[in-house]
Design a protein around this motif. Structure first.
Motif, PDB file in Angstrom:
ATOM      1  N   LYS A 153      10.977  -9.351   1.751  1.00 34.06           N
ATOM      2  CA  LYS A 153      10.754  -8.046   2.367  1.00 34.06           C
ATOM      3  C   LYS A 153      10.212  -7.062   1.348  1.00 34.06           C
ATOM      4  O   LYS A 153      10.657  -7.045   0.198  1.00 34.06           O
ATOM      5  CB  LYS A 153      12.068  -7.458   2.903  1.00 34.06           C
ATOM      6  N   PHE A 154       9.277  -6.220   1.802  1.00 30.73           N
ATOM      7  CA  PHE A 154       8.867  -5.076   1.004  1.00 30.73           C
ATOM      8  C   PHE A 154       9.883  -3.968   1.263  1.00 30.73           C
ATOM      9  O   PHE A 154      10.178  -3.646   2.416  1.00 30.73           O
ATOM     10  CB  PHE A 154       7.463  -4.609   1.395  1.00 30.73           C
ATOM     11  N   MET A 155      10.431  -3.409   0.171  1.00 28.63           N
ATOM     12  CA  MET A 155      11.456  -2.368   0.289  1.00 28.63           C
ATOM     13  C   MET A 155      11.162  -1.236  -0.689  1.00 28.63           C
ATOM     14  O   MET A 155      10.627  -1.477  -1.771  1.00 28.63           O
ATOM     15  CB  MET A 155      12.835  -2.941  -0.047  1.00 28.63           C
ATOM     16  N   TRP A 175      19.353 -10.579  -3.994  1.00 29.49           N
ATOM     17  CA  TRP A 175      17.945 -10.198  -3.982  1.00 29.49           C
ATOM     18  C   TRP A 175      17.401 -10.118  -5.407  1.00 29.49           C
ATOM     19  O   TRP A 175      18.132  -9.796  -6.345  1.00 29.49           O
ATOM     20  CB  TRP A 175      17.782  -8.847  -3.304  1.00 29.49           C
ATOM     21  N   GLY A 176      16.111 -10.390  -5.538  1.00 33.53           N
ATOM     22  CA  GLY A 176      15.436 -10.296  -6.824  1.00 33.53           C
ATOM     23  C   GLY A 176      13.940 -10.233  -6.625  1.00 33.53           C
ATOM     24  O   GLY A 176      13.443 -10.077  -5.503  1.00 33.53           O
ATOM     25  N   LEU A 177      13.226 -10.356  -7.718  1.00 36.06           N
ATOM     26  CA  LEU A 177      11.763 -10.348  -7.702  1.00 36.06           C
ATOM     27  C   LEU A 177      11.229 -11.779  -7.697  1.00 36.06           C
ATOM     28  O   LEU A 177      11.859 -12.667  -8.279  1.00 36.06           O
ATOM     29  CB  LEU A 177      11.236  -9.634  -8.948  1.00 36.06           C
ATOM     30  N   PRO A 178      10.080 -12.006  -7.101  1.00 37.37           N
ATOM     31  CA  PRO A 178       9.469 -13.330  -7.192  1.00 37.37           C
ATOM     32  C   PRO A 178       9.171 -13.672  -8.656  1.00 37.37           C
ATOM     33  O   PRO A 178       8.811 -12.807  -9.447  1.00 37.37           O
ATOM     34  CB  PRO A 178       8.167 -13.186  -6.401  1.00 37.37           C
ATOM     35  N   GLY A 179       9.319 -14.932  -8.979  1.00 36.32           N
ATOM     36  CA  GLY A 179       9.029 -15.391 -10.333  1.00 36.32           C
ATOM     37  C   GLY A 179       9.808 -16.641 -10.651  1.00 36.32           C
ATOM     38  O   GLY A 179      10.527 -17.177  -9.800  1.00 36.32           O
ATOM     39  N   GLY A 180       9.665 -17.108 -11.870  1.00 37.38           N
ATOM     40  CA  GLY A 180      10.368 -18.320 -12.252  1.00 37.38           C
ATOM     41  C   GLY A 180      10.122 -18.684 -13.695  1.00 37.38           C
ATOM     42  O   GLY A 180       9.637 -17.878 -14.489  1.00 37.38           O
ATOM     43  N   GLU A 203       0.810  -1.226   0.000  1.00 32.30           N
ATOM     44  CA  GLU A 203       0.000   0.000   0.000  1.00 32.30           C
ATOM     45  C   GLU A 203       0.839   1.271   0.000  1.00 32.30           C
ATOM     46  O   GLU A 203       0.364   2.338  -0.391  1.00 32.30           O
ATOM     47  CB  GLU A 203      -0.986   0.000   1.182  1.00 32.30           C
ATOM     48  N   ARG A 204       2.101   1.213   0.397  1.00 30.53           N
ATOM     49  CA  ARG A 204       2.992   2.379   0.386  1.00 30.53           C
ATOM     50  C   ARG A 204       3.828   2.461  -0.897  1.00 30.53           C
ATOM     51  O   ARG A 204       4.656   3.353  -1.045  1.00 30.53           O
ATOM     52  CB  ARG A 204       3.910   2.343   1.610  1.00 30.53           C
ATOM     53  N   GLY A 205       3.674   1.489  -1.788  1.00 25.79           N
ATOM     54  CA  GLY A 205       4.440   1.494  -3.031  1.00 25.79           C
ATOM     55  C   GLY A 205       5.783   0.800  -2.932  1.00 25.79           C
ATOM     56  O   GLY A 205       6.581   0.862  -3.864  1.00 25.79           O
ATOM     57  N   ASN A 206       6.041   0.122  -1.812  1.00 25.29           N
ATOM     58  CA  ASN A 206       7.274  -0.655  -1.675  1.00 25.29           C
ATOM     59  C   ASN A 206       7.176  -1.928  -2.500  1.00 25.29           C
ATOM     60  O   ASN A 206       6.083  -2.473  -2.685  1.00 25.29           O
ATOM     61  CB  ASN A 206       7.527  -1.002  -0.205  1.00 25.29           C
ATOM     62  N   ILE A 207       8.310  -2.419  -2.963  1.00 18.74           N
ATOM     63  CA  ILE A 207       8.373  -3.602  -3.825  1.00 18.74           C
ATOM     64  C   ILE A 207       8.771  -4.823  -3.002  1.00 18.74           C
ATOM     65  O   ILE A 207       9.709  -4.754  -2.206  1.00 18.74           O
ATOM     66  CB  ILE A 207       9.394  -3.382  -4.965  1.00 18.74           C
ATOM     67  N   LEU A 208       8.074  -5.930  -3.225  1.00 17.48           N
ATOM     68  CA  LEU A 208       8.431  -7.178  -2.548  1.00 17.48           C
ATOM     69  C   LEU A 208       9.668  -7.764  -3.214  1.00 17.48           C
ATOM     70  O   LEU A 208       9.671  -8.047  -4.417  1.00 17.48           O
ATOM     71  CB  LEU A 208       7.286  -8.190  -2.617  1.00 17.48           C
ATOM     72  N   LEU A 209      10.717  -7.943  -2.419  1.00 13.49           N
ATOM     73  CA  LEU A 209      11.949  -8.560  -2.899  1.00 13.49           C
ATOM     74  C   LEU A 209      12.164  -9.890  -2.192  1.00 13.49           C
ATOM     75  O   LEU A 209      11.780 -10.065  -1.032  1.00 13.49           O
ATOM     76  CB  LEU A 209      13.156  -7.652  -2.655  1.00 13.49           C
ATOM     77  N   GLN A 210      12.776 -10.788  -2.915  1.00 14.21           N
ATOM     78  CA  GLN A 210      13.071 -12.137  -2.422  1.00 14.21           C
ATOM     79  C   GLN A 210      14.585 -12.292  -2.369  1.00 14.21           C
ATOM     80  O   GLN A 210      15.269 -12.071  -3.373  1.00 14.21           O
ATOM     81  CB  GLN A 210      12.469 -13.160  -3.389  1.00 14.21           C
ATOM     82  N   HIS A 250      15.803   2.283  -2.602  1.00 17.22           N
ATOM     83  CA  HIS A 250      16.795   1.788  -1.641  1.00 17.22           C
ATOM     84  C   HIS A 250      16.948   0.270  -1.759  1.00 17.22           C
ATOM     85  O   HIS A 250      16.821  -0.450  -0.781  1.00 17.22           O
ATOM     86  CB  HIS A 250      16.396   2.167  -0.211  1.00 17.22           C
ATOM     87  N   LEU A 251      17.232  -0.201  -2.967  1.00 15.01           N
ATOM     88  CA  LEU A 251      17.413  -1.631  -3.173  1.00 15.01           C
ATOM     89  C   LEU A 251      18.696  -2.092  -2.490  1.00 15.01           C
ATOM     90  O   LEU A 251      19.683  -1.341  -2.448  1.00 15.01           O
ATOM     91  CB  LEU A 251      17.493  -1.950  -4.671  1.00 15.01           C
ATOM     92  N   PRO A 252      18.711  -3.319  -1.988  1.00 11.87           N
ATOM     93  CA  PRO A 252      19.958  -3.838  -1.402  1.00 11.87           C
ATOM     94  C   PRO A 252      21.081  -3.836  -2.432  1.00 11.87           C
ATOM     95  O   PRO A 252      20.843  -4.018  -3.632  1.00 11.87           O
ATOM     96  CB  PRO A 252      19.589  -5.273  -1.003  1.00 11.87           C
TER      97      PRO A 252
END
Length: 157
Positions: free
Chosen positions: A123-125, A43-48, A29-36, A129-131
């Motif tokens: 984590k939502f980040m 770190w990356g985005l969910p998917g496969g 809801e704050r516009g943060n991106i879920l990173l795995q 400010h990506l790792p």
């Protein structure tokens, strides 16, 4: 690794393999991106990867559910990424050329549950400010979204 990839690797060894897949930018809801955080620490985005008979959208939905426990809704297609910059040699020397469909998701349901066979953390980040150890491939996807965010904010509402 998908069953298809395992079967192909038996036949071709480490030779280059074209692989299609999907990744999803999931926003809270704050516009943060879920990173795995993958098992390798990056770190990356969910998917496969696409399974035989599956659509790219089906892949996006099933991989997010498998990796995060979340059911994504209202996926918005953003772009396809391919080309020389998406050719990789993996630590086991397998060579892959990845063709990836990127989706955006603002609505999801379920409780976030990490699959410990594929992840160290979820984590939502904030996207600004990506790792440091976010893989370049995923930085490209996130940058594409950021560069075109105004277009998708209009379409996604």
């Amino acid at each position: 690794m998908s069953r298809y990839v395992k079967e192909m690797r038996v036949m071709i060894g480490h030779q280059p393999l074209l692989l299609a897949g999907s990744n999803v930018i999931i926003l809270d809801e704050r516009g943060n991106i879920l990173l795995q955080q993958r098992l390798n620490g990056h770190w990356g985005l969910p998917g496969g990867l696409l399974e035989l008979g599956e659509s790219l959208e089906d892949t996006a939905r099933s991989e997010v559910l498998e990796e995060t426990g979340l059911t994504v809704e209202n996926l918005l297609f953003l772009n396809v990424f391919s080309g020389r910059e998406y050719f990789f040699t993996l630590p086991n020397q397998d060579q892959i050329h990845v063709i990836t469909a990127l989706y955006l998701c603002r609505t999801y349901r379920g409780e976030m549950v990490m699959n410990t066979e594929e992840s160290k953390d979820l984590k939502f980040m904030p996207s600004e400010h990506l790792p440091v150890n976010t893989e370049t491939e995923y930085r490209d996807y996130i940058k594409f979204y950021q560069d075109n965010q105004s277009l998708y904010d209009v379409q996604g509402k």
